[in-house]
Motif scaffolding. Structure first.
Motif, PDB file in Angstrom:
ATOM      1  N   UNK A  85       0.798  -1.218   0.000  1.00 31.52           N
ATOM      2  CA  UNK A  85       0.000   0.000   0.000  1.00 31.52           C
ATOM      3  C   UNK A  85       0.833   1.273   0.000  1.00 31.52           C
ATOM      4  N   UNK A  86       2.078   1.189   0.431  1.00 28.20           N
ATOM      5  CA  UNK A  86       2.891   2.381   0.635  1.00 28.20           C
ATOM      6  C   UNK A  86       3.832   2.634  -0.535  1.00 28.20           C
ATOM      7  N   UNK A  87       4.490   1.609  -0.964  1.00 30.94           N
ATOM      8  CA  UNK A  87       5.452   1.730  -2.053  1.00 30.94           C
ATOM      9  C   UNK A  87       5.376   0.468  -2.882  1.00 30.94           C
ATOM     10  N   UNK A  88       5.538   0.593  -4.166  1.00 36.04           N
ATOM     11  CA  UNK A  88       5.469  -0.568  -5.053  1.00 36.04           C
ATOM     12  C   UNK A  88       6.887  -0.939  -5.455  1.00 36.04           C
ATOM     13  N   UNK A 100      21.675   1.348  -2.798  1.00 34.53           N
ATOM     14  CA  UNK A 100      22.139   2.263  -3.846  1.00 34.53           C
ATOM     15  C   UNK A 100      21.060   3.270  -4.225  1.00 34.53           C
ATOM     16  N   UNK A 101      19.814   2.807  -4.337  1.00 33.29           N
ATOM     17  CA  UNK A 101      18.725   3.707  -4.715  1.00 33.29           C
ATOM     18  C   UNK A 101      18.465   4.753  -3.633  1.00 33.29           C
ATOM     19  N   UNK A 102      18.513   4.338  -2.392  1.00 32.50           N
ATOM     20  CA  UNK A 102      18.304   5.290  -1.286  1.00 32.50           C
ATOM     21  C   UNK A 102      19.439   6.307  -1.258  1.00 32.50           C
ATOM     22  N   UNK A 103      20.674   5.813  -1.404  1.00 33.33           N
ATOM     23  CA  UNK A 103      21.827   6.726  -1.388  1.00 33.33           C
ATOM     24  C   UNK A 103      21.784   7.674  -2.577  1.00 33.33           C
ATOM     25  N   UNK A 104      21.411   7.156  -3.748  1.00 35.71           N
ATOM     26  CA  UNK A 104      21.334   7.994  -4.948  1.00 35.71           C
ATOM     27  C   UNK A 104      20.263   9.072  -4.786  1.00 35.71           C
ATOM     28  N   UNK A 105      19.083   8.676  -4.323  1.00 36.45           N
ATOM     29  CA  UNK A 105      18.001   9.633  -4.144  1.00 36.45           C
ATOM     30  C   UNK A 105      18.316  10.621  -3.025  1.00 36.45           C
ATOM     31  N   UNK A 106      18.992  10.140  -1.988  1.00 31.92           N
ATOM     32  CA  UNK A 106      19.257  10.977  -0.815  1.00 31.92           C
ATOM     33  C   UNK A 106      20.410  11.948  -0.947  1.00 31.92           C
ATOM     34  N   UNK A 107      21.173  11.856  -2.051  1.00 30.19           N
ATOM     35  CA  UNK A 107      22.308  12.780  -2.233  1.00 30.19           C
ATOM     36  C   UNK A 107      21.829  14.215  -2.204  1.00 30.19           C
ATOM     37  N   UNK A 108      22.453  15.000  -1.359  1.00 32.34           N
ATOM     38  CA  UNK A 108      22.151  16.423  -1.301  1.00 32.34           C
ATOM     39  C   UNK A 108      20.852  16.759  -0.582  1.00 32.34           C
ATOM     40  N   UNK A 109      20.191  15.797  -0.016  1.00 28.77           N
ATOM     41  CA  UNK A 109      18.932  16.057   0.710  1.00 28.77           C
ATOM     42  C   UNK A 109      19.227  16.140   2.207  1.00 28.77           C
ATOM     43  N   UNK A 111      17.914  17.734   4.444  1.00 27.11           N
ATOM     44  CA  UNK A 111      16.760  17.811   5.344  1.00 27.11           C
ATOM     45  C   UNK A 111      16.500  16.478   6.046  1.00 27.11           C
ATOM     46  N   UNK A 112      17.086  15.383   5.548  1.00 24.83           N
ATOM     47  CA  UNK A 112      16.913  14.075   6.176  1.00 24.83           C
ATOM     48  C   UNK A 112      18.052  13.727   7.134  1.00 24.83           C
ATOM     49  N   UNK A 113      19.080  14.556   7.189  1.00 25.53           N
ATOM     50  CA  UNK A 113      20.252  14.246   8.021  1.00 25.53           C
ATOM     51  C   UNK A 113      19.899  14.010   9.485  1.00 25.53           C
ATOM     52  N   UNK A 114      19.036  14.845  10.047  1.00 22.85           N
ATOM     53  CA  UNK A 114      18.700  14.744  11.465  1.00 22.85           C
ATOM     54  C   UNK A 114      17.394  14.006  11.726  1.00 22.85           C
ATOM     55  N   UNK A 115      16.723  13.574  10.664  1.00 22.72           N
ATOM     56  CA  UNK A 115      15.485  12.815  10.819  1.00 22.72           C
ATOM     57  C   UNK A 115      15.817  11.333  10.963  1.00 22.72           C
ATOM     58  N   UNK A 116      14.863  10.535  11.425  1.00 22.89           N
ATOM     59  CA  UNK A 116      15.106   9.096  11.515  1.00 22.89           C
ATOM     60  C   UNK A 116      15.474   8.511  10.147  1.00 22.89           C
ATOM     61  N   UNK A 117      16.377   7.558  10.152  1.00 18.36           N
ATOM     62  CA  UNK A 117      16.844   6.948   8.903  1.00 18.36           C
ATOM     63  C   UNK A 117      15.685   6.330   8.120  1.00 18.36           C
ATOM     64  N   UNK A 118      14.683   5.820   8.828  1.00 22.81           N
ATOM     65  CA  UNK A 118      13.516   5.249   8.155  1.00 22.81           C
ATOM     66  C   UNK A 118      12.791   6.270   7.297  1.00 22.81           C
ATOM     67  N   UNK A 119      12.786   7.530   7.707  1.00 22.45           N
ATOM     68  CA  UNK A 119      12.151   8.580   6.909  1.00 22.45           C
ATOM     69  C   UNK A 119      12.857   8.729   5.561  1.00 22.45           C
ATOM     70  N   UNK A 120      14.189   8.661   5.578  1.00 17.48           N
ATOM     71  CA  UNK A 120      14.963   8.755   4.337  1.00 17.48           C
ATOM     72  C   UNK A 120      14.666   7.566   3.427  1.00 17.48           C
ATOM     73  N   UNK A 121      14.699   6.361   3.973  1.00 10.35           N
ATOM     74  CA  UNK A 121      14.452   5.158   3.174  1.00 10.35           C
ATOM     75  C   UNK A 121      13.035   5.179   2.618  1.00 10.35           C
ATOM     76  N   UNK A 122      12.062   5.517   3.452  1.00  9.90           N
ATOM     77  CA  UNK A 122      10.664   5.559   3.022  1.00  9.90           C
ATOM     78  C   UNK A 122      10.472   6.572   1.894  1.00  9.90           C
ATOM     79  N   UNK A 127       9.610   7.590  -3.769  1.00  4.81           N
ATOM     80  CA  UNK A 127       9.953   8.379  -4.956  1.00  4.81           C
ATOM     81  C   UNK A 127      10.411   7.483  -6.100  1.00  4.81           C
ATOM     82  N   UNK A 128      11.200   6.471  -5.799  1.00  6.34           N
ATOM     83  CA  UNK A 128      11.739   5.581  -6.834  1.00  6.34           C
ATOM     84  C   UNK A 128      10.727   4.536  -7.300  1.00  6.34           C
ATOM     85  N   UNK A 129       9.797   4.165  -6.433  1.00  6.87           N
ATOM     86  CA  UNK A 129       8.846   3.101  -6.749  1.00  6.87           C
ATOM     87  C   UNK A 129       7.421   3.501  -6.360  1.00  6.87           C
TER      88      UNK A 129
END
Length: 135
Positions: A85-88, A100-109, A111-122, A127-129
């Motif tokens: 239901x959340x991501x395909x 790799x996809x999380x690291x690629x998408x997260x480059x330069x973002x 705003x996720x540095x101080x947030x929980x790591x799960x927020x970045x992965x989610x 975004x990717x799927x």
């Protein structure tokens, strides 16, 4: 005979103690809590998550993989399941590809540095799927 045993035991102990610092240097010092932690450790993992493992820190790869497994278990969206239901997510994604996809998408973002790591992965996986409206 007793002297030989003590000499062998002392030699084995010395070898064991000598090997400990090398292992300690390889062990990541931080656990993955924030987005910045994820980026640091999963980047350090390099290609060690791939099969067969490539260059990179195996302890960091183990930590990265364990974090991702826990994340997907908690999200009820394990990568082995084609959609949710959340991501395909393509059920054939490897841990290396997800990292790799999380690291690629997260480059330069930053705003996720101080947030929980799960927020970045989610956010990266959504975004990717993204799910189509039919799911």
């Amino acid at each position: 005979m007793r002297t030989i045993r003590w000499t062998m035991a002392a030699g084995l102990l010395a070898l064991g103690l000598h090997a400990l610092p090398a292992r300690a240097q390889e062990t990541p010092t931080r656990e993955i809590v924030s987005g910045a932690d994820f980026v640091e450790l999963c980047t350090k993992a390099g290609r060690a998550l791939s099969s067969p493992p490539g260059d990179g820190s195996r302890p960091a790869a183990r930590q990265c993989k364990d974090f991702l497994k826990n994340f997907f278990t908690l999200e009820n969206a394990r990568p082995v399941v084609p959609t949710d239901q959340v991501m395909c997510i393509n059920g054939k994604l490897s841990w290396q590809e997800i990292s790799d996809q999380v690291l690629d998408w997260g480059k330069g973002r930053s705003e996720f540095d101080d947030k929980p790591a799960g927020d970045l992965v989610r956010a990266a996986m959504r975004a990717k799927h993204p799910c189509t409206t039919g799911n």
